[in-house]
Design a protein around this motif. Structure first.
Motif, short mmCIF file in Angstrom:
data_model
loop_
_atom_site.label_atom_id
_atom_site.label_comp_id
_atom_site.label_asym_id
_atom_site.label_seq_id
_atom_site.Cartn_x
_atom_site.Cartn_y
_atom_site.Cartn_z
N ALA A 150 0.75 -1.32 0.28
CA ALA A 150 0.29 0.11 0.05
C ALA A 150 1.08 0.89 0.02
CB ALA A 150 -0.85 0.23 1.47
N VAL A 151 0.99 1.86 -0.72
CA VAL A 151 1.92 3.19 -1.44
C VAL A 151 0.92 4.21 -0.48
CG1 VAL A 151 2.51 5.04 -2.26
CG2 VAL A 151 2.26 2.19 -3.00
N ASN A 152 1.36 4.63 0.46
CA ASN A 152 0.86 5.16 1.50
C ASN A 152 0.79 7.18 0.68
OD1 ASN A 152 0.04 6.85 3.79
ND2 ASN A 152 1.81 7.40 4.95
N CYS A 153 -0.02 8.39 -0.12
CA CYS A 153 0.50 8.87 -0.96
C CYS A 153 0.19 10.13 -0.26
CB CYS A 153 -0.80 9.35 -2.11
SG CYS A 153 -1.19 7.92 -3.24
N GLN A 190 -10.72 -0.04 2.54
CA GLN A 190 -10.22 -0.69 1.35
C GLN A 190 -8.78 -0.86 1.12
OE1 GLN A 190 -12.10 -1.09 -1.32
NE2 GLN A 190 -11.31 -2.42 -2.05
N VAL A 191 -8.27 -0.85 1.72
CA VAL A 191 -6.30 -1.69 1.62
C VAL A 191 -7.04 -3.00 2.07
CG1 VAL A 191 -3.75 -1.90 2.59
CG2 VAL A 191 -5.03 0.20 1.94
N LEU A 192 -7.00 -3.03 3.41
CA LEU A 192 -7.39 -4.41 4.30
C LEU A 192 -8.45 -5.54 3.66
CD1 LEU A 192 -7.61 -3.11 8.35
CD2 LEU A 192 -5.59 -4.35 6.83
N THR A 193 -9.48 -4.70 2.64
CA THR A 193 -10.22 -6.01 1.74
C THR A 193 -9.58 -6.19 0.60
OG1 THR A 193 -11.73 -4.48 2.33
CG2 THR A 193 -12.49 -5.53 0.56
N THR A 194 -8.83 -5.53 0.59
CA THR A 194 -7.60 -6.06 -0.92
C THR A 194 -7.31 -7.08 -0.62
OG1 THR A 194 -7.37 -4.01 -1.92
CG2 THR A 194 -6.16 -5.20 -2.17
N LEU A 195 -6.45 -6.86 1.10
CA LEU A 195 -5.46 -8.00 1.69
C LEU A 195 -6.36 -8.94 1.95
CD1 LEU A 195 -3.16 -8.89 2.90
CD2 LEU A 195 -3.28 -7.97 5.23
N ILE A 196 -7.83 -9.13 2.45
CA ILE A 196 -8.54 -10.58 3.16
C ILE A 196 -8.16 -11.54 1.47
CG2 ILE A 196 -10.73 -10.77 3.96
CD1 ILE A 196 -10.19 -9.01 5.52
#
Length: 211
Positions: A150-153, A190-196
Motif C-alpha cells: 500500500a503506497v501511502n500518498c 479498502q487496503v484491508l479488503t484487498t488484503l483479505i
C-alpha cells in the motif's frame, strides 16, 4: 498455510487486554501492518480501529536520532518500540486484529513474534523512501505470508503508478499494489479488503495445488 476459512475460531496472538469469551460463530483474523520507519503504520492502525488503539510509542531522543535514519521524516517526534494494536469488525462474523510492527532496524527482532498466527500483511510504502520497505517485502516473501503493498500518498510527494512501484520493488505480478491515504478510514478499509481477498485467493490456489 492456514486458510482464512479453515477454522472458525482462529486465535491470533493478541494482547492480553483483548482476550475475552468469543462467539464460536465469529472468525477472527490477525493481520500485520509493516514497513519502514515513519511510513504511517501507527496512523493506519489508528485510522480504522474501532477501539482506542494500543500504542507503544516513545519520544525520539538525541541518542536515537543518531541511530535512526530520519531522512524524509525530520518532523517525526515519536517512534513505535514494540507494536500498535487495533480491532476492526468487518461484519458480525468477521473481526480483524491489526498489529503494526516497529520500523527501525533495532526493533526488527519483534517481527518474528508478531508474525506468529498472522494470515497476511500490509507493507506500507513511501515513494520518497521506497528502499525502506525492501526489508518488509523480503520478510514476508521468505515466510510465504501473503501481503499487499500500500503506497501511502503523502502530501507533496510525487505520485507514481502502481506498476511503477511494482517494478521498483521487483515483486511478483500476483501481489496487489494499491494507493492509499493512511489517515483516512475508508482508504485503510479498502487496503484491508484487498488484503483479505488476496489471502483468500492465495489459500484457494494452495488448496487446489495440493489436490
Amino acid at each position: 498455510m492456514v486458510s482464512a476459512n479453515s477454522d472458525r475460531t482462529v486465535q491470533p496472538n493478541v494482547h492480553p487486554a483483548t482476550r475475552q469469551r468469543r462467539d464460536p460463530n465469529v472468525s477472527t483474523l490477525k493481520l500485520l501492518v509493516a514497513g519502514g520507519f515513519g511510513v504511517g503504520k501507527t496512523t493506519m492502525v489508528g485510522s480504522v480501529s474501532e477501539v482506542k488503539p494500543l500504542r507503544t510509542e516513545e519520544a525520539l531522543t538525541a541518542v536515537s536520532t543518531q541511530v535512526d535514519d530520519l531522512s524524509g521524516v525530520a518532523r517525526k517526534t515519536t517512534t513505535t518500540v514494540a507494536l500498535d494494536f487495533g480491532r476492526v469488525t468487518i461484519n458480525p462474523e468477521l473481526i480483524l486484529y491489526l498489529f503494526g510492527t516497529p520500523g527501525q532496524d533495532r526493533f526488527w527482532f519483534m517481527w518474528d513474534e508478531l508474525a506468529v498466527g498472522a494470515l497476511g500483511a500490509v507493507v506500507l510504502a513511501d515513494t520518497r523512501r521506497l528502499e525502506n520497505c525492501f526489508a518488509a517485502v523480503d520478510f514476508f516473501e521468505s515466510r510465504s505470508l501473503p501481503f499487499v503493498v500500500a503506497v501511502n500518498c503523502f502530501d507533496g510527494a510525487e505520485r507514481y503508478a502502481t506498476e511503477e512501484v511494482r517494478a521498483a520493488l521487483g515483486i511478483d505480478p500476483g501481489v496487489p499494489v494499491v494507493l492509499c491515504d493512511a489517515r483516512e478510514r475508508e482508504s485503510t478499509k479498502q487496503v484491508l479488503t484487498t488484503l483479505i481477498q488476496h489471502v483468500m485467493a492465495t489459500n484457494r490456489r494452495a488448496r487446489l495445488g495440493g489436490l
